[in-house]
Design a protein around this motif. Structure first.
Motif, PDB file in Angstrom:
ATOM      1  N   ARG A   1      -0.504   4.597  -8.844  1.00 52.80           N
ATOM      2  CA  ARG A   1       0.280   3.359  -8.791  1.00 52.80           C
ATOM      3  C   ARG A   1       1.179   3.342  -7.560  1.00 52.80           C
ATOM      4  O   ARG A   1       1.324   2.316  -6.893  1.00 52.80           O
ATOM      5  N   ASN A   2       1.793   4.494  -7.254  1.00 53.06           N
ATOM      6  CA  ASN A   2       2.649   4.553  -6.074  1.00 53.06           C
ATOM      7  C   ASN A   2       1.859   4.300  -4.795  1.00 53.06           C
ATOM      8  O   ASN A   2       2.345   3.642  -3.865  1.00 53.06           O
ATOM      9  N   MET A   3       0.632   4.812  -4.727  1.00 56.25           N
ATOM     10  CA  MET A   3      -0.208   4.565  -3.558  1.00 56.25           C
ATOM     11  C   MET A   3      -0.556   3.080  -3.451  1.00 56.25           C
ATOM     12  O   MET A   3      -0.563   2.508  -2.353  1.00 56.25           O
ATOM     13  N   ARG A   4      -0.817   2.448  -4.596  1.00 54.85           N
ATOM     14  CA  ARG A   4      -1.130   1.014  -4.569  1.00 54.85           C
ATOM     15  C   ARG A   4       0.090   0.190  -4.160  1.00 54.85           C
ATOM     16  O   ARG A   4      -0.035  -0.824  -3.464  1.00 54.85           O
ATOM     17  N   GLN A   5       1.273   0.614  -4.601  1.00 54.05           N
ATOM     18  CA  GLN A   5       2.492  -0.071  -4.182  1.00 54.05           C
ATOM     19  C   GLN A   5       2.641  -0.011  -2.663  1.00 54.05           C
ATOM     20  O   GLN A   5       2.968  -1.020  -2.024  1.00 54.05           O
ATOM     21  N   SER A   6       2.390   1.157  -2.080  1.00 61.98           N
ATOM     22  CA  SER A   6       2.480   1.311  -0.633  1.00 61.98           C
ATOM     23  C   SER A   6       1.453   0.435   0.069  1.00 61.98           C
ATOM     24  O   SER A   6       1.755  -0.202   1.092  1.00 61.98           O
ATOM     25  N   GLU A   7       0.240   0.391  -0.481  1.00 59.26           N
ATOM     26  CA  GLU A   7      -0.822  -0.429   0.102  1.00 59.26           C
ATOM     27  C   GLU A   7      -0.421  -1.903   0.112  1.00 59.26           C
ATOM     28  O   GLU A   7      -0.602  -2.607   1.131  1.00 59.26           O
TER      29      GLU A   7
END
Length: 361
Positions: A253-259
Motif C-alpha cells: 500500500r505504501n508503494m502504491r501511495q508513492s506511485e
C-alpha cells in the motif's frame, strides 16, 4: 523575398517604371495583407499574454483565499521562512468520510523539504506499526483519533500530539502537521482528471456499510478519484467478490501511495494541470486541516511549486507482520531517520543517482 531587402532597384531609375501598374497594385496589396497578418498575430499574442496574466492573478487570489481559510495568522520570522529554512511536516490521510465519521490515519508520511536543493524526502510508516506511548501499545493509525478524543480535556491539539510522538519516534523535529481526509484525496484526483498507474494485480473489495466498491484489473490504467482511493487503500478481498483477489500488505500500500503521489506531481506540472489548479485548491480547502501559518503556506507554495518528481525521494519503511501489528525493521527505520536528517542538512542531492529502489518511475 523579404520586404526589407534594400538591394531592390529604385522604381524610377531612368524614367517610368517598366512594371505594369496592375502588378504594382497587386504587390502593394500583398504587402498590406502581410502587415495585417502581423497586426493580427500581435493582437493574438497580446490577448494570450493578458489571458495568462489574468489566470495567474486569479490563481493567486484562489490561493490567498484558501490560505486565509486554512492556515493561522501567526507571524513568521524572516529567518524561519520556508524560502530559506528547511521544514518538516507530518502528513496524515484519514479514513474520514461522511458515511463513516471515523478518523483512523491510514496514510502517515513524514516529509522534510530543503529550499537550497529544491528537494524533499518522504518517509511512510505502515498503518499497523506497533508503537508504545506512555505505557499504551497501539497501532500507529489509532493514535490520531485517540488524541482527538482527549483534546478538550488535555487542551493539547491532536496535531501537536502527533508531531510530538513522531518527532520522538524518528528523532527529528517536526514543524507542522496536516490532515486530509479520503474525500479530499478523491476530489483532488478528479480535479486533475485522474492519475496514471500500473496495477500489479486484480483488486476486489465491496462494503455496503460505507459504500466502498473496489474493482480493479491488473495492468496500466488511468484512475478517477474513487478508483484511485480504492487503489491506495486496498487490503483484501471480500465475500462479495467472485472470484476473490489476493491480499495486500501495508508495504505494498505504501508503494502504491508513492506511485500515485508521483503521478499527481506529473499531472500538476502539465499545462492542463495548471489550468485545473483552481479546482484542486477547492478540493484541498474543503477537506484539509493544517497548523501552518498563512504566510508560511505561501512561502511553501512559491518555493516548491515546480519541484521535480526526481527530487522527491520516497522511503517506505517495512517490517514483519505478526498479528495484529507490524514490527518495524530497525535498520530501515535508522536509514529513514538518517535520510530525513540529510534532507534537512542539504545533503539530499542528485537523487537520480541514488538507489533506484527508493524511486517510483
Amino acid at each position: 523575398m523579404s520586404p526589407s531587402n534594400t538591394q531592390l532597384p529604385p522604381r524610377n531609375r531612368g524614367g517610368e517604371s517598366k512594371q505594369p501598374k496592375g502588378l504594382q497594385k497587386k504587390k502593394k496589396k500583398k504587402k498590406s495583407a502581410f502587415k495585417s497578418f502581423l497586426k493580427f498575430l500581435l493582437v493574438v499574442i497580446i490577448v494570450a499574454v493578458l489571458g495568462v496574466a489574468g489566470y495567474v492573478g486569479w490563481v493567486a487570489l484562489k490561493v490567498d483565499k484558501t490560505i486565509l481559510d486554512t492556515g493561522n495568522d501567526n507571524p513568521v520570522a524572516p529567518e524561519a521562512s520556508a524560502k530559506v529554512k528547511p521544514i518538516t511536516m507530518i502528513l496524515l490521510g484519514t479514513d474520514y468520510r461522511p458515511k463513516t465519521g471515523t478518523h483512523l490515519t491510514d496514510v502517515m508520511m513524514i516529509a522534510a523539504f530543503n529550499p537550497d536543493t529544491k528537494s524533499a524526502t518522504v518517509v511512510s510508516i505502515p498503518r499497523d506499526t506497533r508503537i508504545e506511548l506512555d505505557g499504551k501499545v497501539s497501532k500507529a493509525n489509532a493514535y490520531y483519533p485517540y488524541f482527538l478524543g482527549k483534546e478538550k480535556k488535555s487542551g493539547v491539539s491532536a496535531l501537536d500530539e502527533m508531531k510530538t510522538m513522531f518527532s520522538k519516534y524518528l528523532d527529528v523535529p517536526i514543524d507542522y502537521a496536516t490532515v486530509i481526509n479520503f474525500q479530499g484525496f478523491s476530489d483532488v484526483v478528479d480535479a486533475l482528471g485522474g492519475v496514471n498507474v500500473n496495477i500489479s494485480m486484480d483488486m476486489c473489495y465491496k462494503d455496503n456499510a460505507d459504500g466502498t466498491d473496489i474493482n480493479l484489473t491488473k495492468g496500466p490504467a488511468e484512475l478517477k478519484g474513487e478508483d484511485a482511493l480504492g487503489y491506495v487503500r486496498y487490503r483484501k478481498s471480500s465475500s462479495g467478490c467472485k472470484p476473490r483477489t489476493k491480499e495486500s500488505d501495508d508495504f505494498s500500500r505504501n508503494m502504491r501511495q508513492s506511485e500515485v503521489l508521483h503521478s499527481l506531481i506529473d499531472q500538476m506540472q502539465t499545462l492542463s494541470g495548471v489550468a485545473k489548479l483552481g479546482k484542486v485548491i477547492d478540493a484541498v480547502d474543503e477537506n484539509m486541516e493544517i497548523d501552518m501559518e498563512q504566510i508560511q503556506l505561501k512561502n511553501v507554495i512559491s518555493t516548491y511549486w515546480n519541484i521535480s518528481k526526481d527530487n522527491v525521494k520516497f522511503m517506505p519503511v517495512t517490517g514483519n507482520w505478526k498479528s495484529p501489528y507490524v514490527y518495524i525493521d530497525n535498520d530501515e527505520l535508522d536509514q529513514a531517520k538518517q535520510a530525513l536528517k540529510d534532507e534537512i542538512a542539504g545533503k539530499s542531492v542528485n537523487l537520480k543517482d541514488q538507489n533506484a529502489s527508493n524511486l517510483i518511475p
